[in-house]
Structure formats: C-alpha cells, structure tokens
Design an enzyme around this catalytic site. Sequence first.
Site, mmCIF file in Angstrom:
data_model
loop_
_atom_site.group_PDB
_atom_site.id
_atom_site.type_symbol
_atom_site.label_atom_id
_atom_site.label_comp_id
_atom_site.label_asym_id
_atom_site.label_seq_id
_atom_site.Cartn_x
_atom_site.Cartn_y
_atom_site.Cartn_z
ATOM 1 N N TYR A 154 23.058 1.170 25.031
ATOM 2 C CA TYR A 154 22.602 1.000 23.649
ATOM 3 C C TYR A 154 21.682 -0.214 23.517
ATOM 4 C CZ TYR A 154 22.854 0.345 18.572
ATOM 5 O OH TYR A 154 22.548 0.181 17.244
ATOM 6 N N LYS A 158 17.582 -0.327 22.614
ATOM 7 C CA LYS A 158 17.047 -1.014 21.439
ATOM 8 C C LYS A 158 16.034 -2.090 21.824
ATOM 9 C CE LYS A 158 19.319 1.272 18.274
ATOM 10 N NZ LYS A 158 18.626 2.106 17.273
#
Length: 257
Positions: A154, A158
């Site tokens: 994750y 990002k």
Amino acid sequence: MSTTPSAQVAVVTGAARGIGLEIAHRFQAENYHVILLDNDKATLQQCKTNLKGKGNYSFEFCDVSNPRQVQSTFQKILSRFPAIHALINNAGIAIFKPADQVTFEDWTAVMSTNLNGTFLCTQAALPGLLEAKGSIVNIASISGVRASTLRIAYGTSKAAIMHLTKQQAVEYGNRGVRANAIAPGPVETEMAKLVHSADIRTSYSDAIPLARYGTTTEIADAVYFLCSPAAAYINGQILAVDGGFDAAGVGLPSLRG
C-alpha cells in the site's frame, strides 16, 4: 438527465462510499455534473438509490485495474461529456500484512488498482481533460511519505502515485492540464471505525499534532480547492492533509510533556 454542454464535469473513481462519495458531493454542491465510478456493483446501486432525485449525478460501473473496462467506460463518458474539468483518482485498495507474508498476488492486486488504475484512468480521460484544460487530483496517502508496518504494498503504491503525479504535471502542464495529489492522514471513515481499535486511535492522537482524525469533508474540500480557480498556478504538488502527522516526524509522546 440532460446536461448542457457548458456544465462543468467531474469524474470521481472509487466514489460509491467514504472519501470518494464525499468528494462527489463536494463537486455537485459547486454545480458540477459528477460521474461516480466504482467496481462494487451493490454499493454503487445503493448509492444511486440514495441519490435518486438529486440532480447532476451519473453512475458507471468500472474496475479501474481493468484496461478494457477503463477504456470503454471513458469512451462512454466522453461521448456524452467531451470536456472533463476534474478527474479525481480516488479508487484504491489496501492489504495489510507483515512484509514477509505479502504474496505476489497481494502486491499485484494493490498495484493494479492503486497505481495502474490512476495511470489508466488519466490516460483514458485525457482527451476530455485537454478539451476543458482540466485538473487531475490523485489520492495518495501519508503512507506514501511515512513508512510503517503492514503497508509494504500500500505505502509503495501511494509513493509511486506521488511521483506519477509529478510526471503528469510536467508532461500535461504545458498542454493546460494541471495534476496534483492529496496525501490524507488518518480519516474518520466507516472503515476506520470498524478497523481501528481504541489503542490505534490513542496512538494516532499521540502522533498527530492536531490530536484527531481528519474528516471526509476536510479531504473533499482540499481536493476541490486544487481543482478550483484559486489553485490555478498550483501544479505537481503533494498536499498532505494530515493534521501535521508528517511534520511531527518521530514525535515521541514522552517528549511532549
């Protein structure tokens, strides 16, 4: 519903709930026609039912990780709305596991939606963005700035979105299209209420100078600002909407007394 060619248009991905839905509401309140994209058919249908009778919303099922779906969805949108004034790449997923337990399938799923989806939707929307001299806002995360446990896929996705935003700003800026990103800190969503324990909440309060979670409204306001005329000279920037979480650095609670 019929929409005049001069209406401003915003496309929001991952828009059937949470931050995405709040962003959609914010643009609709500013008299945009808002097109909500989501890959959860049941939730999208419920959203459509909830908003029945309220003007200036359209709904499209789309899995942003699927190139063919993205292309066909945006072809449909552009056939009706040749100009797209705002594209908000909000769709994302998270798989929280210790790094050594993350499978390649986990990694690929996160990258396909978060990073590939942002890339694919921007490319597909580009003719409309160029027509409108519009604005792109990509939803990144403070996890792309500050590494933490359980977020190897994750957080990396990002961080990649942040650099993708800068590439978009450089390459599309001289064609009249701006690109910026929002990096939210912890936000008070229904998911956070379910997943974040009292201990997690206390830890965040200790680490964030404003000592609270952000709200979906605060994120939506920041997104709208970046698409508005007030931000006309802002391009290629990452705006952390995090209550000072990133600025606090280590922020040991024992040093704050």
